[in-house]
Scaffold this active site. Structure first.
Site, PDB file in Angstrom:
ATOM      1  N   ARG A  54      40.217  38.130  46.223  1.00  0.00           N
ATOM      2  CA  ARG A  54      41.173  38.334  45.143  1.00  0.00           C
ATOM      3  C   ARG A  54      40.443  38.233  43.810  1.00  0.00           C
ATOM      4  O   ARG A  54      39.257  37.923  43.770  1.00  0.00           O
ATOM      5  CB  ARG A  54      42.404  37.394  45.227  1.00  0.00           C
ATOM      6  CG  ARG A  54      42.202  36.046  45.826  1.00  0.00           C
ATOM      7  CD  ARG A  54      41.643  34.947  44.992  1.00  0.00           C
ATOM      8  NE  ARG A  54      41.887  35.008  43.588  1.00  0.00           N
ATOM      9  CZ  ARG A  54      40.993  34.689  42.671  1.00  0.00           C
ATOM     10  NH1 ARG A  54      39.768  34.283  43.034  1.00  0.00           N
ATOM     11  NH2 ARG A  54      41.265  34.738  41.406  1.00  0.00           N
ATOM     12  N   ALA A  56      40.680  40.552  39.952  1.00  0.00           N
ATOM     13  CA  ALA A  56      40.682  42.002  39.694  1.00  0.00           C
ATOM     14  C   ALA A  56      39.331  42.686  39.957  1.00  0.00           C
ATOM     15  O   ALA A  56      39.266  43.646  40.741  1.00  0.00           O
ATOM     16  CB  ALA A  56      41.170  42.252  38.267  1.00  0.00           C
ATOM     17  N   ASP A 243      44.019  41.212  34.495  1.00  0.00           N
ATOM     18  CA  ASP A 243      44.129  42.169  35.603  1.00  0.00           C
ATOM     19  C   ASP A 243      44.294  43.592  35.108  1.00  0.00           C
ATOM     20  O   ASP A 243      43.962  44.546  35.798  1.00  0.00           O
ATOM     21  CB  ASP A 243      45.284  41.788  36.530  1.00  0.00           C
ATOM     22  CG  ASP A 243      44.856  40.634  37.406  1.00  0.00           C
ATOM     23  OD1 ASP A 243      44.827  39.492  36.920  1.00  0.00           O
ATOM     24  OD2 ASP A 243      44.480  40.895  38.570  1.00  0.00           O
ATOM     25  N   ASN A 253      48.033  39.259  33.338  1.00  0.00           N
ATOM     26  CA  ASN A 253      47.158  38.282  34.006  1.00  0.00           C
ATOM     27  C   ASN A 253      48.037  37.335  34.818  1.00  0.00           C
ATOM     28  O   ASN A 253      49.281  37.438  34.808  1.00  0.00           O
ATOM     29  CB  ASN A 253      46.301  37.529  32.986  1.00  0.00           C
ATOM     30  CG  ASN A 253      45.211  36.716  33.657  1.00  0.00           C
ATOM     31  OD1 ASN A 253      44.479  37.229  34.519  1.00  0.00           O
ATOM     32  ND2 ASN A 253      45.092  35.447  33.327  1.00  0.00           N
ATOM     33  N   LYS A 254      47.413  36.427  35.517  1.00  0.00           N
ATOM     34  CA  LYS A 254      48.103  35.503  36.426  1.00  0.00           C
ATOM     35  C   LYS A 254      49.343  34.891  35.789  1.00  0.00           C
ATOM     36  O   LYS A 254      49.319  34.507  34.619  1.00  0.00           O
ATOM     37  CB  LYS A 254      47.111  34.417  36.847  1.00  0.00           C
ATOM     38  CG  LYS A 254      47.628  33.366  37.802  1.00  0.00           C
ATOM     39  CD  LYS A 254      48.305  33.928  39.035  1.00  0.00           C
ATOM     40  CE  LYS A 254      47.481  34.899  39.833  1.00  0.00           C
ATOM     41  NZ  LYS A 254      48.286  35.675  40.832  1.00  0.00           N
TER      42      LYS A 254
HETATM   43  O1  MRU Z   1      46.315  36.950  42.214  1.00  0.00           O
HETATM   44  P1  MRU Z   1      44.863  36.829  41.886  1.00  0.00           P
HETATM   45  O2  MRU Z   1      44.242  35.553  42.304  1.00  0.00           O
HETATM   46  O3  MRU Z   1      44.092  38.047  42.330  1.00  0.00           O
HETATM   47  O4  MRU Z   1      44.846  36.840  40.293  1.00  0.00           O
HETATM   48  C1  MRU Z   1      43.646  36.721  39.611  1.00  0.00           C
HETATM   49  C2  MRU Z   1      43.820  36.677  38.147  1.00  0.00           C
HETATM   50  O5  MRU Z   1      44.907  36.727  37.622  1.00  0.00           O
HETATM   51  C3  MRU Z   1      42.580  36.635  37.330  1.00  0.00           C
HETATM   52  O6  MRU Z   1      42.793  35.956  36.138  1.00  0.00           O
HETATM   53  C4  MRU Z   1      42.164  38.079  37.005  1.00  0.00           C
HETATM   54  O7  MRU Z   1      42.135  38.863  38.149  1.00  0.00           O
HETATM   55  C5  MRU Z   1      40.874  38.122  36.349  1.00  0.00           C
HETATM   56  S1  MRU Z   1      39.599  37.756  37.519  1.00  0.00           S
HETATM   57  C6  MRU Z   1      38.151  37.796  36.770  1.00  0.00           C
END
Ligand code: MRU
Length: 352
Positions: A54, A56, A243, A253-254
């Protein structure tokens, strides 16, 4: 690939002798460091959907290898196959995690490459080379953006970060966590405060695991503690990954990122977003146009197989939120640092 192999945390690895993809299963960390060995694109699809890999940039890298695997699979059935099959498989892969644009970007790059390869004799081997290039470039862009980012972090900060943006989530170095690594190496920061990041605990399980390996002083907090710590002057800046970034600077983002950005503004703290250029989607004018992934209720009410809620609860589990650009101090990329007005600065970063 030398820098990649020297990296202490290597979540994605192509094993040449066996022709398969090795992934560190992030759903098992930190209790178990278990590797998955994947031979088909369908297995990679499931690993992305089930968040065994997981973050991005990392799922973009994995999707590149998935399409190379797909090509080897199709060739085994019939030496000359319809190229549209690669595009169809790419489209399926994009559906696995719809918010992170790096996945779509990597799939489109692989499809474009497959269409350019004439004669098609070595198609699978060439697509594998392309996937390896995506992987290496992802690592290199993290290193570049981390250098830009370390310059903007205020000296002596305790830095709050959310979710996981380190080697596990990327091509191997880290985006927001890459900036933190560089800033720490330069003696610029005091330490890190990591949110636990409900419901999947990327902060407590993955970011704390990485920070511990890097020897960076870090403190874990529950998500809801951030505002109070800011009010006590215990946080000097916030840095997160992304993301997808729209052309006006709105950031997906998350889930929980938006709340942190509002809290940072209220307390007069800088709020930084660190992401490679490949996370910017100029086709999206603003955050409202970005698709937000919703995930299963079980992720919220079942933790490591144990039910922690009322099973019958109606649950809303949005994996991401949108932070409007007015809350963002700067967006740190591998091409440099953008700030408001983002419509102009982001285009300048991309076009040069
Ligand atoms: O659901 P996830 O764990 O894939 O979410 C990840 C995030 O939200 C990160 O902050 C984002 O992908 C940036 S990773 C460098």
């Amino acid at each position: 690939m030398s820098e990649l192999s020297e990296n202490a945390i290597n979540p994605i690895k192509w094993i040449d002798n066996h022709g398969h993809l090795q992934l560190l299963d992030q759903s098992k960390l930190p209790q178990e460091e278990k590797f998955l060995y994947l031979n088909t694109w369908e297995e990679v699809f499931s690993a992305i959907r089930d968040m065994k890999i997981r973050g991005a940039p990392a799922i973009g890298v994995a999707a590149g290898y998935a399409l190379a695997l797909a090509c080897f699979q199709l060739k085994q059935v019939k030496e000359e196959f319809d190229l549209n099959r690669i595009a169809d498989i790419g489209f399926s892969l994009i559906q696995a995690r719809p918010t992170a644009v790096n996945l779509k970007w990597a799939v489109e790059r692989m499809i474009a490459k497959s269409r350019m390869l004439i004669p098609r004799k070595d198609l699978a081997a060439k697509l594998l080379e392309e996937a390896k290039s995506i992987h290496l470039e992802s690592y290199e862009s993290d290193v570049k953006l981390s250098e830009f980012g370390a310059d903007v972090i205020p000296r002596g900060s305790s830095v709050l970060t959310h979710c996981n943006t380190g080697p596990l989530a990327t091509g191997g170095f880290g985006t927001a966590l890459g900036v933190i690594r560089k800033a720490w190496a330069q003696g610029k920061i005091k330490g890190v405060i990591s949110t636990e990041t409900r419901p999947w605990f990327q902060g407590s399980r993955l970011t704390m695991w990485e920070l511990n390996k890097f020897g960076i002083p870090s403190t874990l907090i529950v998500d809801s503690m951030a505002g109070y710590l800011m009010s006590r002057g215990e946080i000097q800046c916030v840095i997160v990954g992304a993301d997808r970034i729209a052309s006006n600077g709105d950031v997906a983002n998350k889930i929980g990122t938006f709340s942190l950005a509002v809290l940072a503004k209220e307390h007069g703290l800088p709020f930084y977003v660190a992401a490679p250029i490949t996370t910017i989607d100029l086709d999206k004018n603003n955050g409202d146009e970005i698709p937000i992934e919703e995930r299963l209720a079980e992720e919220v009410i079942i933790v490591k197989g144990i039910s922690i809620g009322v099973q019958e609860s109606k649950v809303l589990n949005m994996a991401f939120d949108i932070t409007p650009s007015k809350y963002i101090t700067s967006i740190i990329t591998d091409n440099g640092v953008a700030s408001a007005p983002y419509n102009k600065s982001i285009k300048e970063l991309i076009i040069g």
